[in-house]
Design an enzyme around this catalytic site. Structure first.
Site, PDB file in Angstrom:
ATOM      1  N   PRO A 144       0.814  -1.227   0.000  1.00 25.84           N
ATOM      2  CA  PRO A 144       0.000   0.000   0.000  1.00 25.84           C
ATOM      3  C   PRO A 144       0.842   1.269   0.000  1.00 25.84           C
ATOM      4  O   PRO A 144       0.320   2.365  -0.203  1.00 25.84           O
ATOM      5  CB  PRO A 144      -0.831  -0.116   1.278  1.00 25.84           C
ATOM      6  CG  PRO A 144      -0.274  -1.242   2.064  1.00 25.84           C
ATOM      7  CD  PRO A 144       0.569  -2.082   1.156  1.00 25.84           C
TER       8      PRO A 144
ATOM      9  N   GLU B 180       2.695  -7.926   8.847  1.00 21.01           N
ATOM     10  CA  GLU B 180       2.584  -6.477   9.045  1.00 21.01           C
ATOM     11  C   GLU B 180       3.474  -5.709   8.088  1.00 21.01           C
ATOM     12  O   GLU B 180       3.292  -4.534   7.829  1.00 21.01           O
ATOM     13  CB  GLU B 180       2.957  -6.113  10.488  1.00 21.01           C
ATOM     14  CG  GLU B 180       1.968  -6.619  11.499  1.00 21.01           C
ATOM     15  CD  GLU B 180       0.570  -6.070  11.265  1.00 21.01           C
ATOM     16  OE1 GLU B 180       0.416  -4.846  11.335  1.00 21.01           O
ATOM     17  OE2 GLU B 180      -0.343  -6.865  10.986  1.00 21.01           O
TER      18      GLU B 180
ATOM     19  N   ARG C 221      -3.907  -7.576 -20.686  1.00 21.48           N
ATOM     20  CA  ARG C 221      -4.879  -7.068 -21.666  1.00 21.48           C
ATOM     21  C   ARG C 221      -4.236  -6.207 -22.740  1.00 21.48           C
ATOM     22  O   ARG C 221      -4.789  -6.030 -23.821  1.00 21.48           O
ATOM     23  CB  ARG C 221      -5.988  -6.276 -20.961  1.00 21.48           C
ATOM     24  CG  ARG C 221      -6.838  -7.128 -20.034  1.00 21.48           C
ATOM     25  CD  ARG C 221      -7.922  -6.327 -19.338  1.00 21.48           C
ATOM     26  NE  ARG C 221      -9.012  -5.970 -20.229  1.00 21.48           N
ATOM     27  CZ  ARG C 221      -9.206  -4.794 -20.772  1.00 21.48           C
ATOM     28  NH1 ARG C 221      -8.375  -3.800 -20.503  1.00 21.48           N
ATOM     29  NH2 ARG C 221     -10.211  -4.560 -21.575  1.00 21.48           N
TER      30      ARG C 221
ATOM     31  N   ASP D 108     -11.738   1.124 -23.697  1.00 27.55           N
ATOM     32  CA  ASP D 108     -11.887   0.862 -22.261  1.00 27.55           C
ATOM     33  C   ASP D 108     -12.123   2.128 -21.462  1.00 27.55           C
ATOM     34  O   ASP D 108     -11.543   3.169 -21.758  1.00 27.55           O
ATOM     35  CB  ASP D 108     -10.587   0.285 -21.689  1.00 27.55           C
ATOM     36  CG  ASP D 108     -10.475  -1.179 -21.917  1.00 27.55           C
ATOM     37  OD1 ASP D 108     -11.487  -1.785 -22.270  1.00 27.55           O
ATOM     38  OD2 ASP D 108      -9.363  -1.700 -21.737  1.00 27.55           O
TER      39      ASP D 108
HETATM   40  N1  ADE Z   1      -0.778  -5.223   0.073  1.00 28.19           N
HETATM   41  C1  ADE Z   1      -1.684  -4.882   1.010  1.00 28.19           C
HETATM   42  N2  ADE Z   1      -2.472  -3.897   0.596  1.00 28.19           N
HETATM   43  C2  ADE Z   1      -2.060  -3.579  -0.666  1.00 28.19           C
HETATM   44  C3  ADE Z   1      -2.458  -2.622  -1.632  1.00 28.19           C
HETATM   45  N3  ADE Z   1      -3.468  -1.775  -1.411  1.00 28.19           N
HETATM   46  N4  ADE Z   1      -1.795  -2.575  -2.796  1.00 28.19           N
HETATM   47  C4  ADE Z   1      -0.778  -3.425  -3.048  1.00 28.19           C
HETATM   48  N5  ADE Z   1      -0.347  -4.331  -2.166  1.00 28.19           N
HETATM   49  C5  ADE Z   1      -0.979  -4.417  -0.988  1.00 28.19           C
END
Ligand code: ADE
Length: 233
Positions: A88, A115, A153, A168
């Protein structure tokens, strides 16, 4: 294009890779997806892949040894292809990033878990970091599948229709126009007459209008970007 996936849960990939368009792309040799279980590269009796964080605090951290060992065993030391961590904290995965990655012959995707991962993996092994959105999942497996799907794709031959990616939603910067198929009337709801007219110029015009309308209603942020780009050109 070749994808090497490094994960603690290779089994979650199988059902998706064995269905529909992605399966066909694999069978036709347009993409190759190799799954590597990081746990197979542990050397201790318990096959440990995680440990407690230095400094305390909750959660476990992915250990560096099995991650380095798995990736270097498969790709060389150092790997000569992009090693992309799914996290993330990465740059946001967009249609543009999908297109960019589709120009590469070979990439590695590393799926984080627990984590977090030991920072030395990020510093000394990973070359790029991708997030699929501003929310936190339990691991990088779904994000990796999403990357494989969106990137594939763009590869010639993967979609039956070679113009498939042009219309798209997002590819043009606009959302896609509405689609209809038979029957012409379903429960008193008719298909817009223009689509039955056979007048292709008029249909193209209607579709563009619908795209513009939808984008400004549903995604004013995209509309603003689109208009800025139009004014520049
Ligand atoms: N791992 C956990 N959450 C994620 C996300 N939003 N994007 C990519 N990998 C992740």
């Amino acid at each position: 294009m070749k994808f090497d996936i490094f994960t603690l849960f290779p089994e979650v990939f199988q059902p998706y890779l064995n269905a529909s368009i992605i399966k066909r792309a694999r069978v036709n040799g347009l993409i190759e997806v190799n799954l590597h279980n990081i746990r197979d590269y542990t050397v201790d009796r318990h096959h440990t892949t995680d440990d407690m964080p230095y400094g305390g605090g909750g959660g476990m951290v992915m250990k560096p040894e099995p991650v380095f060992s798995s990736i270097e065993s498969v790709l060389g030391k150092p790997p000569d292809i992009p090693v992309i961590l799914m996290t993330p904290q990465g740059r946001l995965f967009t249609q543009e990033v999908a297109k960019e990655l589709s120009s590469l012959p070979h990439i590695a995707l590393l799926c984080g878990h627990y984590e977090g991962i030991d920072e030395r993996i990020r510093e000394h092994l990973v070359t790029d970091e991708i997030s699929i959105g501003d929310y936190v999942l339990t691991g990088g497996e779904l994000p990796a599948l999403i990357v494989i799907d969106a990137v594939s794709r763009y590869l010639p031959g993967v979609l039956g229709d070679p113009t498939g990616t042009e219309d798209d939603s997002h590819a043009s910067g606009l959302l896609e126009y509405p689609h209809y198929t038979r029957p012409p009337v379903f429960r008193d709801w008719p298909v817009p007459e223009i689509l039955l007219s056979g007048n292709h110029a008029a249909i193209d015009k209607w579709r563009l209008q619908q795209s513009l309308l939808r984008t400004s209603e549903k995604r004013p942020d995209m509309m603003e970007k689109y208009l800025k780009r139009q004014n520049k050109d």
